[in-house]
Design a protein around this motif. Sequence first.
Motif, PDB file in Angstrom:
ATOM      1  N   UNK A   1       0.836  -1.196   0.000  1.00 15.39           N
ATOM      2  CA  UNK A   1       0.000   0.000   0.000  1.00 15.39           C
ATOM      3  C   UNK A   1       0.873   1.249   0.000  1.00 15.39           C
ATOM      4  N   UNK A   2       0.303   2.317  -0.553  1.00 14.80           N
ATOM      5  CA  UNK A   2       1.025   3.577  -0.667  1.00 14.80           C
ATOM      6  C   UNK A   2       0.837   4.430   0.574  1.00 14.80           C
ATOM      7  N   UNK A   3       1.829   5.271   0.834  1.00 15.97           N
ATOM      8  CA  UNK A   3       1.775   6.267   1.906  1.00 15.97           C
ATOM      9  C   UNK A   3       2.288   7.592   1.354  1.00 15.97           C
ATOM     10  N   UNK A   4       1.987   8.682   2.057  1.00 19.28           N
ATOM     11  CA  UNK A   4       2.530   9.969   1.629  1.00 19.28           C
ATOM     12  C   UNK A   4       4.052   9.958   1.651  1.00 19.28           C
TER      13      UNK A   4
ATOM     14  N   UNK B   1      -9.018   6.346   2.636  1.00 20.31           N
ATOM     15  CA  UNK B   1      -8.431   5.062   3.006  1.00 20.31           C
ATOM     16  C   UNK B   1      -7.200   4.775   2.166  1.00 20.31           C
ATOM     17  N   UNK B   2      -6.806   3.514   2.164  1.00 22.86           N
ATOM     18  CA  UNK B   2      -5.539   3.113   1.572  1.00 22.86           C
ATOM     19  C   UNK B   2      -5.648   2.850   0.069  1.00 22.86           C
ATOM     20  N   UNK B   3      -4.585   3.201  -0.636  1.00 24.92           N
ATOM     21  CA  UNK B   3      -4.416   2.858  -2.049  1.00 24.92           C
ATOM     22  C   UNK B   3      -3.450   1.693  -2.114  1.00 24.92           C
ATOM     23  N   UNK B   4      -3.882   0.596  -2.744  1.00 28.76           N
ATOM     24  CA  UNK B   4      -3.121  -0.649  -2.703  1.00 28.76           C
ATOM     25  C   UNK B   4      -2.586  -1.044  -4.066  1.00 28.76           C
TER      26      UNK B   4
END
Length: 322
Positions: free
Chosen positions: A41-44, A316-319
């Motif tokens: 998953x992506x984070x800033x 929410x999360x981008x996966x």
Amino acid sequence: MLAVYAQSISRTDPLSGLVVGERPDPEPQQGWVEVELKAATLNHHDLWSLQGVGLPESRLPMILGCDAAGIGPDGQEVIAHSVIPSPGWSGDETLDPKRSLLSEVHQGTFSERFTVPAANLVPKPEGMSWETAASLPTAWLTAYRMLFTNSGVTPGGLVLVQGAGGGVATACIQLGAAAGLRVWVTGRDEAKMERAVELGAEAAFPSGERLPEKVDAVIETVGAATWSHSVNVLRPGGAIVIAGATSGDAPTKAELTKIFFRQLRVIGSTMGNRTELLRLAKLMQTAGIEPVIDSTYPLADARSAFERLESGENFGKVALTA
């Protein structure tokens, strides 16, 4: 192998340095093992890396990614803890002044195969989806530590989460509600605020609005734009737990007089340790908590995933899946 990596740095156009292409297979160093990626998953943090925050050009090309879950060297299903302590460090790895995250000094997780210290692998709970498992090591672990290690709030206490929609914010809402905390949120997007309430928030308010009562703690990841509000909404003796500053780290007013006169606590919080990750995974399983997955993209279409995160429209999360 296919990988998603930073080829160059740009503070004004970070995605210009993003490449999805072939990179050499990883070669584990002593004490490290190879993991076959199933989901990430992506984070800033990944966008900041492309801007050169924590990632100098001298380390390029760098495979991006902190979060991942996959198949370990013995065929076991694992979650990768992304905090890497310096050689010889003992104790809480988040307190190591020379620690790093995957994708800062060592190649990250956005590739078909990646390496990590063997001690950083955590068993994936049986039946947990790959996307859920991949959501835990950064945003959800950060939220877990902010709420349960650092805030000092006990069940029934009132917590304000600044910003409704990001990975840490949605994690705090779900974890807090599951643990019996009263959770309020702020936001600028009406739809995101409504979804936050659906996730378990007791109430949602426009950013900066006066609240009906003072809160016991504020979960702060926005920074400069919400700092004064965070200070003003706290009861005397309350705590601001800060783990980020997406709007900048230089507020117009530091609010020092209010902080000392009302005996407020400002607590920095960074990620979490391996033990907290184990406990988080167990809590997710026993409480039946499912992270909000905004969208999922194949690894080959990682650029679209980064564009989604950069837009700020995600909830929410981008996966990514391999």
